[in-house]
Design an enzyme around this catalytic site. Structure first.
Site, PDB file in Angstrom:
ATOM      1  N   PHE A 158       8.783   4.104   9.423  1.00 18.31           N
ATOM      2  CA  PHE A 158       9.655   2.925   9.265  1.00 18.31           C
ATOM      3  C   PHE A 158       8.870   1.750   8.701  1.00 18.31           C
ATOM      4  O   PHE A 158       9.454   0.716   8.363  1.00 18.31           O
ATOM      5  CB  PHE A 158      10.228   2.499  10.630  1.00 18.31           C
ATOM      6  CG  PHE A 158      11.209   3.467  11.227  1.00 18.31           C
ATOM      7  CD1 PHE A 158      11.049   3.931  12.512  1.00 18.31           C
ATOM      8  CD2 PHE A 158      12.293   3.928  10.489  1.00 18.31           C
ATOM      9  CE1 PHE A 158      11.959   4.836  13.070  1.00 18.31           C
ATOM     10  CE2 PHE A 158      13.202   4.827  11.029  1.00 18.31           C
ATOM     11  CZ  PHE A 158      13.034   5.276  12.322  1.00 18.31           C
ATOM     12  N   LYS A 211       6.437  -0.707   6.418  1.00 19.05           N
ATOM     13  CA  LYS A 211       5.967  -1.044   5.066  1.00 19.05           C
ATOM     14  C   LYS A 211       4.534  -1.505   5.256  1.00 19.05           C
ATOM     15  O   LYS A 211       4.259  -2.310   6.147  1.00 19.05           O
ATOM     16  CB  LYS A 211       6.816  -2.184   4.483  1.00 19.05           C
ATOM     17  CG  LYS A 211       8.029  -1.705   3.688  1.00 19.05           C
ATOM     18  CD  LYS A 211       8.699  -2.904   3.016  1.00 19.05           C
ATOM     19  CE  LYS A 211       9.492  -2.479   1.788  1.00 19.05           C
ATOM     20  NZ  LYS A 211      10.136  -3.648   1.145  1.00 19.05           N
ATOM     21  N   CYS A 212       3.611  -0.985   4.439  1.00 14.19           N
ATOM     22  CA  CYS A 212       2.193  -1.256   4.650  1.00 14.19           C
ATOM     23  C   CYS A 212       1.629  -2.081   3.502  1.00 14.19           C
ATOM     24  O   CYS A 212       1.867  -1.768   2.340  1.00 14.19           O
ATOM     25  CB  CYS A 212       1.427   0.053   4.780  1.00 14.19           C
ATOM     26  SG  CYS A 212       2.177   1.150   6.017  1.00 14.19           S
ATOM     27  N   LEU A 227       0.838  -1.208   0.000  1.00 15.02           N
ATOM     28  CA  LEU A 227       0.000   0.000   0.000  1.00 15.02           C
ATOM     29  C   LEU A 227       0.868   1.251   0.000  1.00 15.02           C
ATOM     30  O   LEU A 227       0.477   2.321  -0.444  1.00 15.02           O
ATOM     31  CB  LEU A 227      -0.914   0.007   1.230  1.00 15.02           C
ATOM     32  CG  LEU A 227      -1.901  -1.156   1.338  1.00 15.02           C
ATOM     33  CD1 LEU A 227      -2.672  -1.074   2.640  1.00 15.02           C
ATOM     34  CD2 LEU A 227      -2.837  -1.176   0.147  1.00 15.02           C
ATOM     35  N   GLY A 228       2.089   1.076   0.557  1.00 16.59           N
ATOM     36  CA  GLY A 228       2.987   2.223   0.616  1.00 16.59           C
ATOM     37  C   GLY A 228       3.814   2.169   1.878  1.00 16.59           C
ATOM     38  O   GLY A 228       3.813   1.165   2.592  1.00 16.59           O
ATOM     39  N   LYS A 229       4.549   3.260   2.126  1.00 14.77           N
ATOM     40  CA  LYS A 229       5.396   3.317   3.320  1.00 14.77           C
ATOM     41  C   LYS A 229       4.835   4.366   4.270  1.00 14.77           C
ATOM     42  O   LYS A 229       4.309   5.390   3.837  1.00 14.77           O
ATOM     43  CB  LYS A 229       6.826   3.688   2.902  1.00 14.77           C
ATOM     44  CG  LYS A 229       7.495   2.576   2.097  1.00 14.77           C
ATOM     45  CD  LYS A 229       8.999   2.782   2.052  1.00 14.77           C
ATOM     46  CE  LYS A 229       9.704   1.592   1.417  1.00 14.77           C
ATOM     47  NZ  LYS A 229       9.042   1.050   0.214  1.00 14.77           N
ATOM     48  N   GLY A 230       4.932   4.079   5.563  1.00 17.99           N
ATOM     49  CA  GLY A 230       4.523   5.072   6.564  1.00 17.99           C
ATOM     50  C   GLY A 230       5.590   5.083   7.644  1.00 17.99           C
ATOM     51  O   GLY A 230       5.658   4.166   8.452  1.00 17.99           O
ATOM     52  N   ASP A 232      -1.443  15.326  15.371  1.00 19.05           N
ATOM     53  CA  ASP A 232      -0.893  15.306  14.007  1.00 19.05           C
ATOM     54  C   ASP A 232      -2.032  15.249  12.989  1.00 19.05           C
ATOM     55  O   ASP A 232      -1.973  14.509  12.003  1.00 19.05           O
ATOM     56  CB  ASP A 232       0.061  14.113  13.830  1.00 19.05           C
ATOM     57  CG  ASP A 232       0.929  14.257  12.579  1.00 19.05           C
ATOM     58  OD1 ASP A 232       1.457  13.241  12.097  1.00 19.05           O
ATOM     59  OD2 ASP A 232       1.036  15.395  12.058  1.00 19.05           O
TER      60      ASP A 232
HETATM   61  C1  LIG Z   1      -1.630   0.957   7.012  1.00 14.86           C
HETATM   62  C2  LIG Z   1      -1.043   2.335   7.192  1.00 14.86           C
HETATM   63  C3  LIG Z   1      -2.006   3.458   6.841  1.00 14.86           C
HETATM   64  C4  LIG Z   1      -3.167   3.407   7.785  1.00 14.86           C
HETATM   65  O1  LIG Z   1      -2.968   3.729   8.955  1.00 14.86           O
HETATM   66  N1  LIG Z   1      -4.374   2.946   7.356  1.00 14.86           N
HETATM   67  C5  LIG Z   1      -5.473   2.857   8.319  1.00 14.86           C
HETATM   68  C6  LIG Z   1      -4.593   2.617   6.019  1.00 14.86           C
HETATM   69  C7  LIG Z   1      -5.771   2.019   5.591  1.00 14.86           C
HETATM   70  N2  LIG Z   1      -5.951   1.728   4.279  1.00 14.86           N
HETATM   71  C8  LIG Z   1      -4.985   2.064   3.392  1.00 14.86           C
HETATM   72  C9  LIG Z   1      -5.181   1.805   1.978  1.00 14.86           C
HETATM   73  C10 LIG Z   1      -6.113   1.006   1.409  1.00 14.86           C
HETATM   74  C11 LIG Z   1      -5.921   1.078   0.024  1.00 14.86           C
HETATM   75  C12 LIG Z   1      -4.895   1.947  -0.166  1.00 14.86           C
HETATM   76  N3  LIG Z   1      -4.439   2.395   1.038  1.00 14.86           N
HETATM   77  N4  LIG Z   1      -3.809   2.631   3.748  1.00 14.86           N
HETATM   78  C13 LIG Z   1      -3.608   2.898   5.057  1.00 14.86           C
HETATM   79  N5  LIG Z   1      -2.396   3.415   5.443  1.00 14.86           N
HETATM   80  C14 LIG Z   1      -1.474   3.907   4.397  1.00 14.86           C
HETATM   81  C15 LIG Z   1      -0.601   2.810   3.822  1.00 14.86           C
HETATM   82  C16 LIG Z   1       0.575   3.518   3.212  1.00 14.86           C
HETATM   83  C17 LIG Z   1       0.688   4.852   3.906  1.00 14.86           C
HETATM   84  C18 LIG Z   1      -0.509   5.017   4.805  1.00 14.86           C
END
Ligand SMILES: CC[C@@H]1C(=O)N(C)c2cnc(-c3ccc[nH]3)nc2N1C1CCCC1
Length: 311
Positions: free
Chosen positions: A41, A43-44, A36-39, A153
């Site tokens: 440190f 990896k998501c 899904l991406g990086k947040g 934040d």
């Molecule tokens: C898991 C970390 C963060 C997050 O906190 N949530 C709840 C989230 C939920 N759906 C998503 C998501 C679903 C489909 C695309 N992104 N992404 C979330 N993120 C993104 C991932 C990359 C940066 C922050």
């Protein structure tokens, strides 16, 4: 997960080993899906619970990034606070576990990403859409503040959108829980564009009102298309915040109600900012051209905002 698993086309299973009371070992399995991406440190990934088939978001934090005590304390605080919350407009905290290499935080999947992506695509939103999102954010903040939690934040990138385009407040990495009413916090933290002046001056301490300030910055940004104090250099941004130096661009029409609310919120004195209840009953959230006077706006469903579709 070992290096070998970095391959794109392999099935990657994350295992949670649970030792049961009778000494037996149970194993929960999760199928790791797309990145899904990086947040920070982390990896998501999109992850599927192979038992319940539920698809969720996983924040995977390598333990080697937690050797410094500060990073470890921050993660512990984030988990402790987020785990304790349960509200329609707060990202659901599904589960947390660890193995030898990583800490796994499982969170509600928000398939329409965040208000950041929405603004990048739309440039700015209509007043009706902003009213609708603000009502949901205020409800999330009322819940947080009633549990003595300050988010600290609040920004577009932490306001997630689920498949129904409902707001889900996430990322409690900078949140704090007051031990007693009236307690003041002093640690410097937040994201430059959204940070309240009292956090910058660091003398008087700060409290719930820092979230109200950030909400004012969010309302301005959603209506105008960029943050009020944004400059290419963080130091200059901080100077503009301390001097409340911002304006409303001529070329972007906004209602007097919106302008009035933003002006009242972006007050240097935290005590002078409106409370969440005062924001909820502000003319901006209760004056709709075509809204029937019978129903307070807050009870209406949101107007359809185009949901996130890959270009
Ligand atoms: C898991 C970390 C963060 C997050 O906190 N949530 C709840 C989230 C939920 N759906 C998503 C998501 C679903 C489909 C695309 N992104 N992404 C979330 N993120 C993104 C991932 C990359 C940066 C922050």
């Amino acid at each position: 997960m070992d290096k070998a698993n970095e391959g794109k086309d392999q099935l990657i299973i994350i295992e949670e080993k649970i030792s049961k009371v009778n000494g037996e070992m149970a194993v929960k399995k999760y199928l790791r899906g797309k990145l899904l991406g990086k947040g920070g440190f982390a990896k998501c990934y999109e992850v599927t619970n192979l038992e319940t088939k539920k698809v969720i978001a996983a924040k995977i934090i390598p333990k080697q990034t937690l050797t410094k005590n500060r990073a470890r304390q921050k993660l512990i605080s984030e988990i402790k606070i987020h785990k304790s919350l349960n509200h329609q407009h707060v990202v659901a905290f599904e589960h947390v576990f660890e193995d030898h290499e990583n800490v796994y935080i499982l969170l509600e999947l928000c398939t329409n990403h965040t208000l950041n992506e929405l603004i990048k695509r739309r440039k700015r939103l209509t007043e009706l859409e902003v009213q609708c999102y603000v009502v949901q954010i205020v409800n999330a903040l009322k819940y947080l503040h009633s549990h003595r939690v300050i988010h600290r934040d609040l920004k577009l990138g932490n306001l997630f959108l689920n498949e129904k385009m409902e707001i889900k407040l996430g990322d409690f990495g900078l949140a704090t829980k007051l031990e007693f009413e009236g307690e003041k916090k002093h640690t410097i933290c937040g994201t430059p564009n959204y940070i309240a002046p009292e956090i910058l001056d660091g003398k008087t301490g700060h409290s719930y009102q820092v979230d109200i300030w950030s909400l004012g910055v969010i309302i301005y940004t959603l209506l105008i298309g960029k943050p009020p104090f944004e400059t290419p250099d963080v130091k200059t941004t901080y100077k503009k915040i301390r001097n409340i130096s911002y304006g409303f661009p001529e070329n972007v029409p906004i209602s007097d109600q919106a302008r009035g609310l933003i002006t009242r919120i972006l007050n240097i004195d935290p005590q002078r900012r409106p409370s969440l209840d005062e924001i909820m009953s502000s003319s901006f959230l209760n004056t709709g051209g075509t809204i029937p006077k019978v129903l307070p706006l807050a009870t209406l469903a949101c107007p359809p905002s185009a949901s996130y579709t890959k270009q």
